[in-house]
Design a protein around this motif. Structure first.
Motif, PDB file in Angstrom:
ATOM      1  N   GLU A  77       0.144   3.489 108.930  1.00 60.93           N
ATOM      2  CA  GLU A  77       1.345   2.630 108.300  1.00 60.93           C
ATOM      3  C   GLU A  77       1.163   1.163 108.787  1.00 60.93           C
ATOM      4  N   SER A  78       1.082   0.219 107.548  1.00 57.88           N
ATOM      5  CA  SER A  78       0.757  -1.070 107.803  1.00 57.88           C
ATOM      6  C   SER A  78       1.811  -1.865 108.504  1.00 57.88           C
ATOM      7  N   ARG A  79       2.998  -1.286 108.591  1.00 60.43           N
ATOM      8  CA  ARG A  79       4.128  -1.784 109.092  1.00 60.43           C
ATOM      9  C   ARG A  79       4.096  -1.847 110.470  1.00 60.43           C
ATOM     10  N   LEU A  80       3.013  -0.808 111.037  1.00 60.12           N
ATOM     11  CA  LEU A  80       2.829  -0.652 112.687  1.00 60.12           C
ATOM     12  C   LEU A  80       1.627  -1.628 112.759  1.00 60.12           C
ATOM     13  N   ARG A  81       0.577  -1.023 112.068  1.00 59.19           N
ATOM     14  CA  ARG A  81      -0.694  -1.617 112.449  1.00 59.19           C
ATOM     15  C   ARG A  81      -0.827  -3.117 111.884  1.00 59.19           C
ATOM     16  N   GLY A  82      -0.049  -3.517 111.226  1.00 62.52           N
ATOM     17  CA  GLY A  82       0.104  -5.235 110.940  1.00 62.52           C
ATOM     18  C   GLY A  82       0.695  -5.967 112.113  1.00 62.52           C
ATOM     19  N   SER A  83       1.610  -5.083 112.932  1.00 65.78           N
ATOM     20  CA  SER A  83       2.226  -6.079 113.982  1.00 65.78           C
ATOM     21  C   SER A  83       1.589  -5.669 115.436  1.00 65.78           C
ATOM     22  N   VAL A  84       0.561  -5.030 115.681  1.00 60.55           N
ATOM     23  CA  VAL A  84      -0.297  -4.941 116.799  1.00 60.55           C
ATOM     24  C   VAL A  84      -1.713  -5.382 116.785  1.00 60.55           C
ATOM     25  N   SER A  85      -2.345  -5.587 117.619  1.00 58.66           N
ATOM     26  CA  SER A  85      -3.422  -6.382 117.889  1.00 58.66           C
ATOM     27  C   SER A  85      -4.665  -5.553 117.488  1.00 58.66           C
ATOM     28  N   ASN A  86      -5.924  -6.018 117.067  1.00 65.28           N
ATOM     29  CA  ASN A  86      -6.947  -5.309 116.465  1.00 65.28           C
ATOM     30  C   ASN A  86      -7.619  -4.355 117.394  1.00 65.28           C
ATOM     31  N   ASP A  87      -7.242  -4.517 118.684  1.00 66.00           N
ATOM     32  CA  ASP A  87      -7.817  -3.445 119.751  1.00 66.00           C
ATOM     33  C   ASP A  87      -6.672  -2.319 119.965  1.00 66.00           C
ATOM     34  N   PHE A  88      -5.809  -2.092 118.730  1.00 67.69           N
ATOM     35  CA  PHE A  88      -4.969  -0.994 118.924  1.00 67.69           C
ATOM     36  C   PHE A  88      -5.929   0.475 118.843  1.00 67.69           C
TER      37      PHE A  88
ATOM     38  N   SER B 168      11.410  -7.190 112.793  1.00 68.82           N
ATOM     39  CA  SER B 168      10.534  -6.067 112.555  1.00 68.82           C
ATOM     40  C   SER B 168       9.465  -6.332 113.445  1.00 68.82           C
ATOM     41  N   GLY B 169       8.696  -5.245 113.666  1.00 69.17           N
ATOM     42  CA  GLY B 169       7.968  -5.202 114.705  1.00 69.17           C
ATOM     43  C   GLY B 169       7.595  -3.889 115.411  1.00 69.17           C
ATOM     44  N   PRO B 170       6.837  -3.603 116.370  1.00 66.58           N
ATOM     45  CA  PRO B 170       6.621  -2.436 116.857  1.00 66.58           C
ATOM     46  C   PRO B 170       8.044  -1.557 117.513  1.00 66.58           C
ATOM     47  N   ALA B 171       8.609  -2.409 118.345  1.00 63.81           N
ATOM     48  CA  ALA B 171       9.831  -1.491 118.670  1.00 63.81           C
ATOM     49  C   ALA B 171      10.897  -1.304 117.663  1.00 63.81           C
ATOM     50  N   PRO B 172      11.200  -2.012 116.489  1.00 67.15           N
ATOM     51  CA  PRO B 172      12.087  -1.424 115.483  1.00 67.15           C
ATOM     52  C   PRO B 172      11.485  -0.381 114.501  1.00 67.15           C
ATOM     53  N   THR B 173       9.977  -0.628 114.503  1.00 67.95           N
ATOM     54  CA  THR B 173       9.385   0.557 113.600  1.00 67.95           C
ATOM     55  C   THR B 173       9.382   1.766 114.182  1.00 67.95           C
ATOM     56  N   ILE B 174       9.135   2.022 115.582  1.00 67.56           N
ATOM     57  CA  ILE B 174       8.846   3.038 116.192  1.00 67.56           C
ATOM     58  C   ILE B 174      10.573   3.848 116.440  1.00 67.56           C
ATOM     59  N   ALA B 175      11.448   2.851 116.639  1.00 69.36           N
ATOM     60  CA  ALA B 175      12.984   3.468 116.683  1.00 69.36           C
ATOM     61  C   ALA B 175      13.171   3.798 115.619  1.00 69.36           C
TER      62      ALA B 175
ATOM     63  N   THR C 158       2.873 -14.751  97.959  1.00 72.09           N
ATOM     64  CA  THR C 158       3.793 -14.474  99.060  1.00 72.09           C
ATOM     65  C   THR C 158       5.260 -14.082  98.831  1.00 72.09           C
ATOM     66  N   GLU C 159       5.447 -14.700  97.882  1.00 74.18           N
ATOM     67  CA  GLU C 159       7.087 -14.428  97.266  1.00 74.18           C
ATOM     68  C   GLU C 159       7.107 -13.053  96.804  1.00 74.18           C
ATOM     69  N   ASN C 160       6.054 -12.699  95.984  1.00 72.23           N
ATOM     70  CA  ASN C 160       6.305 -11.518  94.975  1.00 72.23           C
ATOM     71  C   ASN C 160       5.834 -10.192  95.756  1.00 72.23           C
ATOM     72  N   PHE C 161       4.806 -10.371  96.587  1.00 68.25           N
ATOM     73  CA  PHE C 161       4.093  -9.368  97.434  1.00 68.25           C
ATOM     74  C   PHE C 161       4.104  -9.397  98.626  1.00 68.25           C
ATOM     75  N   GLN C 162       5.249  -9.638  99.568  1.00 65.47           N
ATOM     76  CA  GLN C 162       5.391  -9.727 100.886  1.00 65.47           C
ATOM     77  C   GLN C 162       5.037  -8.155 101.248  1.00 65.47           C
ATOM     78  N   GLY C 163       4.373  -8.392 102.571  1.00 59.97           N
ATOM     79  CA  GLY C 163       4.127  -6.787 103.020  1.00 59.97           C
ATOM     80  C   GLY C 163       5.323  -6.540 103.848  1.00 59.97           C
ATOM     81  N   PRO C 164       5.445  -5.262 104.575  1.00 61.28           N
ATOM     82  CA  PRO C 164       6.491  -4.805 105.129  1.00 61.28           C
ATOM     83  C   PRO C 164       7.368  -5.821 105.948  1.00 61.28           C
ATOM     84  N   PHE C 165       6.942  -6.708 107.026  1.00 64.51           N
ATOM     85  CA  PHE C 165       7.486  -7.657 107.439  1.00 64.51           C
ATOM     86  C   PHE C 165       7.038  -8.981 107.394  1.00 64.51           C
ATOM     87  N   GLN C 166       6.688  -9.373 105.884  1.00 63.08           N
ATOM     88  CA  GLN C 166       6.057 -10.660 105.901  1.00 63.08           C
ATOM     89  C   GLN C 166       7.026 -11.542 104.900  1.00 63.08           C
ATOM     90  N   SER C 167       8.136 -11.964 105.858  1.00 62.54           N
ATOM     91  CA  SER C 167       9.093 -12.893 105.421  1.00 62.54           C
ATOM     92  C   SER C 167       8.562 -14.307 104.973  1.00 62.54           C
TER      93      SER C 167
END
Length: 824
Positions: free
Chosen positions: A161-172, A119-126, A67-76
């Motif tokens: 992009e995982s930064r968007l797909r990872g922050s929306v539901s699986n019915d995206f 992080s999330g859909p709004a910041p990513t799209i903006a 978790t510490e070394n390989f955080q995803g785009p928005f995985q704090s």
């Protein structure tokens, strides 16, 4: 002086102190109580969730490093983040995204919420629409000014992009630009001493509640807050029920208001001593600890009933109060010591567990039992003598001082019935009990093991009977379980879980990438989910291949360094990594390889039908195949490791409790009575009771979990008391009568009544835990109630025929010695 004489002298001195100086005893105990009161303010409260069990496990440490070394785009770090979960018909419309951006802005405006980034859909799209948008205000302004068509196009461009797909539901759905839920992650900037994340996340939820839409703030702070609340609610619900039940049985058993008051005062002192001990030693009070005061109250009443009942038996025979208490103590104090030591063995056996919460439970319950013995075995008799003296001086009448049962009572005849039957065929009865116990034990050996969040969390729907309670006792509102279910439903995968392999070593070596990919061709069955039975893995290798497909220059570099033409470079790896980390694929690369090129992770998708055990074994096998230091981890692996430790704790605790108890009983009966075989006879009923308890657990589908894993050894500690009290009274009567049958009849009509009363108080008192909010406490309450009931029945049914067999063996030994003596 022999050891037996020393023990007898010590108990006589203690008895003399109690009887001759009761007021001094009371003063000493009240002073000690005052000391323990000082520790109450230092009692720490711990939520006691999953984290307290996984701390220190190699699998968890590897997971933390991943978790510490390989955080995803928005995985704090989840300890420093708050997730805002929005649900709507479509969370990707312009209006929904603007609402998210406005919510982030309002959170950022609150200094006390300590927001560092979002992080999330709004910041990513903006940021995609306007790369210079780096603040919450800029996010909102960008989204407000952007045409709907531009926002929809941005979503389609960010589809992969995982930064968007990872922050929306699986019915995206990127085509229709829709999703029914999204997660916006707020990262916080806390100083090292900050420990009030709960208040921060509660404040964020307040901000969300003031805005339109359904948004839930979720994080470790809100989870801990609800676990703490469920602990408080459980105590508020359970403890009054326990106290009322115990009060009822005290009234039934004592039938005298002064004696009832003495029993209650002693119970309160027991709780004060135990909690004061927790405060002074720093042992936290967690969910599992709720069972400790309930157990101690029930066991304390058990002790109290025995001492008061025996005292009344002696006064009924014409003894004065002082002599009656001297006689009662003389008969009971050894039994109390034996019961206390065996209870400490049973409860304290959990100290050997490698899981900290179970170990703490063992320490607290074992020490609490010692306190219970001191208070009910020493303080209560002294208080009883003083109260009776005061009663006599002031002419206060006794309401009812008769023993609970007698030989002529209906209860006495019922309790003596098994002993009456046993005299006709003790061998057949013992063999029948061994057979039935063996069958139940064999059936119960298949009992399951579980360890999951749901054990610790309040249910999504509170049972109806709890909502009908008065407002002062009614539980609060819980959302954590429904939120977790929402996350599983909207963001979970139906394609199985994920196992991670954490790899450490010099990954710049020429063979490194080939080594990482080598296990994929012939994986264990639980991980063989790819085409042709291969593993479906994501690693730095897959990032290299993906970027090569996107970038011709990088593809040429890979090809030049791929000697066997399989798409995996096997020389000049440092140059390839440098190019990759300086490219547009840098974010993806950092998810699987550290910047010093010395640690990597591989993610394997698992078979949805595979069990936790199979998945864990598969991950361990792949880790062993790698030519580097590697550890299998991931939530499935960590939970499986804890489950294994829970099962080991249960079995090791049971074996240790039975071994220590049996050894102690053999030694103590050998020293005091020269009847060591009675120690084995004493253990026989509890073995039968535990076998039936295990079978019942499997039948009721109650698993061994973080708390119920302690039930087996605790059953030894609680249940052995019934056999010990019965056997000790039997020895007293056996010495004064001509046969075991007559002695057992007297025992069951006398001590049997006290046993029956204590069984009811303990079973129903501890069984009240079934009313607790969380399932982990409810199941424990059911099991401890069953355990006590089985232990009592075993002491009444299994012990008489076993004792009759002991008499036969004992008589054979005496006859043999008599025949051999003349020859000598």
């Amino acid at each position: 002086m022999s050891l037996a004489e020393r023990v007898e002298t010590a108990t006589e001195r203690l008895n003399t102190t109690i009887v001759d100086r009761p007021r001094a005893v009371i003063v000493v105990f009240l002073l000690v109580t005052g000391v323990f009161v000082g520790g109450l303010g230092s009692v720490q409260v711990s939520a006691g969730g999953l984290d307290s069990f996984t701390e220190g496990l190699p699998e968890q440490e590897a997971e933390d490093e991943v978790t510490e070394n390989f955080q995803g785009p928005f995985q704090s770090d989840t300890q420093d983040t708050t997730q805002l979960i929005r649900t709507d018909s479509n969370v990707l419309t312009k209006e929904a995204l603007v609402r998210d951006a406005r919510l982030i802005e309002r959170v950022a405006d609150r200094d006390d919420l300590r927001m560092e980034s979002a992080s999330g859909p709004a910041p990513t799209i903006a940021r995609h629409l306007n790369p210079s948008a780096t603040t919450p205000e800029a996010y909102r302004q960008t989204l407000e000014r952007a045409p709907r068509s531009d926002i929809r196009q941005a979503v389609r461009e960010l589809e992969s992009e995982s930064r968007l797909r990872g922050s929306v539901s699986n019915d995206f759905n990127p085509t229709s630009v829709s999703a029914s839920a999204s997660i916006t992650t707020i990262s916080h900037d806390f100083p090292s001493s900050f420990d009030d994340l709960t208040a921060v996340q509660t404040g964020i939820q307040g901000v969300a509640d003031d805005m339109p839409g359904d948004v839930r703030a979720f994080g470790s702070g809100t989870t801990e807050a609800e676990i703490r609340q469920s602990m408080s609610d459980s105590l508020l619900i359970v403890m009054p029920v326990v106290i009322l039940l115990l009060l009822f049985f005290l009234v039934v058993a004592y039938r005298d208001p002064i004696d009832v008051l003495l029993g209650l005062v002693t119970l309160v002192m027991t709780i004060i001593w135990t909690f004061g001990f927790l405060g002074y030693t720093g042992i936290p009070f967690s969910q599992q600890m709720i069972s400790v005061p309930v157990l101690l109250l029930a066991v304390g009443v058990d002790f109290g009933i025995h001492i008061i009942n025996r005292y009344r038996e002696e006064t009924a025979r014409g003894f004065s109060p002082v002599e009656a208490m001297r006689e009662a103590n003389d008969q009971l104090i050894i039994a109390f010591v034996i019961v206390t030591v065996t209870a400490v063995f049973g409860f304290g056996a959990n100290v050997i567990s490698t899981l900290t919460p179970i170990r703490n439970l063992g320490i607290a319950s074992a020490v609490g039992i010692l306190f219970t013995f001191l208070l009910f075995g020493v303080f209560l008799p002294a208080a009883k003598l003083v109260s009776d003296d005061v009663r006599t001086r002031f002419g206060v009448p006794e309401f009812n001082s008769a023993p609970i049962a007698s030989e002529d009572s209906v209860l006495g005849r019922m309790l003596a019935f098994p002993a009456q039957v046993s005299q006709h065929a003790p061998v057949v009865i013992v063999l029948g009990l061994l057979l039935s116990g063996g069958l139940m034990g064999a059936y119960g050996s298949g009992v399951g093991t579980s360890f999951e969040n749901e054990d610790f969390l309040p249910p999504e729907e509170i049972p109806a009977y709890l909502t009908e309670l008065p407002e002062s006792l009614s539980p609060g509102e819980y959302t954590i379980t429904s939120t977790i279910n929402l996350l599983d439903d909207k963001f979970g995968s139906s394609q199985g879980s994920t196992v991670k392999i954490y790899v450490r070593g010099n990954l710049k070596q020429d063979h490194a990438l080939e080594a990482l990919a080598a296990p994929n061709d012939n994986p264990p069955e639980s991980l063989a989910v790819g085409p042709g039975g291969q593993a479906e893995a994501r690693s730095i290798v897959t990032v290299i291949k993906s970027h090569a497909n996107e970038n011709e220059e990088f593809a040429a570099l890979v090809a030049r360094n791929d000697q066997n033409d399989n798409g995996i470079p096997d020389q000049n790896l440092e140059q390839i990594y440098d190019e990759l980390f300086s490219s547009s694929a840098s974010d993806r690369a950092q998810r699987y390889l550290t910047e010093d090129y010395r640690s990597a992770q591989i993610e394997y998708r698992t078979d949805p039908d595979a069990t936790q055990t199979e998945v864990t074994a598969g991950g361990a096998e792949l880790a062993d195949r790698l030519r580097f230091e590697a550890t299998a981890t991931g939530s499935v692996v960590v939970l499986a490791a804890v489950m294994d430790l829970i099962f080991q704790s249960a079995i090791q605790g049971l074996v240790m409790a039975i071994g220590l108890t049996a050894g102690f009983l053999v030694i103590i009966y050998g020293i005091l009575e020269r009847k060591p075989l009675l120690g084995v006879v004493n253990v026989f009923p509890i073995l039968v009771a535990i076998a039936f308890l295990l079978g019942t657990m499997r039948y009721l589908n109650i698993t061994l979990n973080a708390l119920t894993a302690t039930i087996l050894s605790i059953s030894v500690g609680v249940g052995i008391a019934y056999s010990v009290h019965t056997t000790h009274r039997f020895i007293d009567e056996y010495d004064a009568t001509t046969g075991a049958h007559e002695a057992m009849m007297v025992t069951l009509t006398g001590t049997g009544g006290a046993l029956f009363g204590s069984m009811l108080t303990t079973a129903l008192g501890t069984g009240a835990l079934a009313l607790a909010i969380t399932p982990i406490l409810g199941n424990f309450g059911v099991l401890i109630g069953l355990s006590v009931t089985y232990s009592f029945l075993a002491a009444v049914i299994a012990l008489p025929p076993a004792v009759l067999l002991w008499e036969r063996i004992h008589q054979w030994d005496l006859d043999l010695l008599a025949r051999l003596r003349p020859a000598v």
